[in-house]
Design a protein around this motif. Structure first.
Motif, PDB file in Angstrom:
ATOM      1  N   PHE A  10       0.741  -1.219   0.020  1.00  0.00           N
ATOM      2  CA  PHE A  10      -0.099   0.008  -0.058  1.00  0.00           C
ATOM      3  C   PHE A  10       0.823   1.240   0.040  1.00  0.00           C
ATOM      4  CE2 PHE A  10      -3.237  -3.144   1.606  1.00  0.00           C
ATOM      5  CZ  PHE A  10      -4.324  -2.674   0.717  1.00  0.00           C
TER       6      PHE A  10
ATOM      7  N   THR B 219       0.869   4.139  -2.904  1.00  0.00           N
ATOM      8  CA  THR B 219       0.695   5.641  -2.440  1.00  0.00           C
ATOM      9  C   THR B 219       1.831   6.495  -3.161  1.00  0.00           C
ATOM     10  OG1 THR B 219      -0.312   4.970  -0.308  1.00  0.00           O
ATOM     11  CG2 THR B 219       0.682   7.347  -0.474  1.00  0.00           C
TER      12      THR B 219
ATOM     13  N   VAL C 162      -1.898   4.683   5.786  1.00  0.00           N
ATOM     14  CA  VAL C 162      -1.118   3.448   5.504  1.00  0.00           C
ATOM     15  C   VAL C 162      -0.127   3.154   6.795  1.00  0.00           C
ATOM     16  CG1 VAL C 162       0.336   2.139   4.124  1.00  0.00           C
ATOM     17  CG2 VAL C 162      -1.325   3.540   2.989  1.00  0.00           C
TER      18      VAL C 162
END
Length: 253
Positions: free
Chosen positions: A145, A149, A167
């Protein structure tokens, strides 16, 4: 650009630099200003990324104590955000500029909610997964993740700091001030990688880049001191309020 336009870009760089090291929605201030003074959207986007890179550098320097506390996590953030940014930067140059426009506000709203509920959600996860020891490393899932991002940060970047805080806040049990420092470091890593690519193959407005850089390098460092001193609850609330407000403005424009 007129003299007034140049002053506006310089002020946007200063303000966005402070936002980089605090609430993490810097490009939602600086990017619209570049478009307003006449830059085409893609040129404004690439110039904004290059011009805001000094904010990440000075902000990360300001947070150097927090970043040194967990060198393994800092290295993981550098690798994931930088790697993701490579793909995002290339997508910006290859895809139409409108691809993410419809989903960006919802991404920001969603991550603001996650930042707001993160303490309770993290406590719930720990209680129901049997993890009694604090999570002080980046797990593979969190790394995925964080990379995504970073990809978004290289492509557009507005709100990427808030997303990285969500996150890291959910994927680790680090102190909020440390997560904020890592968020600033992630934005820096993403922008540095994107800047290298944009310098090689993208169109840039060098006057805008210079003005943004001059303002942002000061703002980033000042913002790191503000972010360190604000209580976690206050900073978290500011992130949520500013992020939601920015997302709403993007939806209604």
């Amino acid at each position: 650009m007129t003299g007034l336009d140049q002053l506006a870009v310089l002020a946007a760089g200063l303000g966005a630099g402070i936002l980089t090291s605090t609430v993490g929605v810097a490009s939602l201030l600086s990017f619209p200003v570049l478009v307003a003074v006449g830059l085409p959207p893609v040129v404004a986007n690439t110039s904004n990324t290059v011009g805001m890179t000094p904010a990440g550098l000075s902000g990360s320097f300001g947070y150097r104590r927090e970043l040194a506390e967990h060198p393994g996590v800092t290295a993981a953030v550098l690798i994931t955000a930088g790697t993701g940014s490579i793909a995002g930067s290339l997508l910006l140059l290859w895809l139409p500029g409108s691809v993410f426009e419809s989903v960006v506000p919802w991404l920001i709203l969603g991550t603001c909610v996650l930042v707001g509920v993160q303490p309770r959600l993290s406590r719930f996860v720990r209680e129901h997964t049997g993890h009694s020891e604090p999570r002080l490393r980046v797990s593979p899932g969190t790394g995925v993740f964080a990379t995504l991002t970073g990809l978004y940060g290289g492509y557009f970047g507005a709100g990427s700091g808030v997303m990285m805080m969500a996150v890291l806040g959910l994927g680790t049990d680090l102190e909020f001030r440390t997560v904020n420092a890592l968020k600033t470091f992630a934005v820096m890593a993403s922008n540095v990688v994107a800047t290298i690519i944009f310098l090689a193959i993208a169109d840039l407005d060098w006057r805008a880049v210079g003005l943004l850089a001059a303002g942002s390098v000061i703002g980033g460092y000042v913002g790191s001191h503000i972010g360190r001193r604000l209580p976690a609850t206050v900073l978290r609330s500011l992130i949520v309020v500013v992020g939601i407000g920015a997302a709403i403005l993007m939806l209604v424009r």
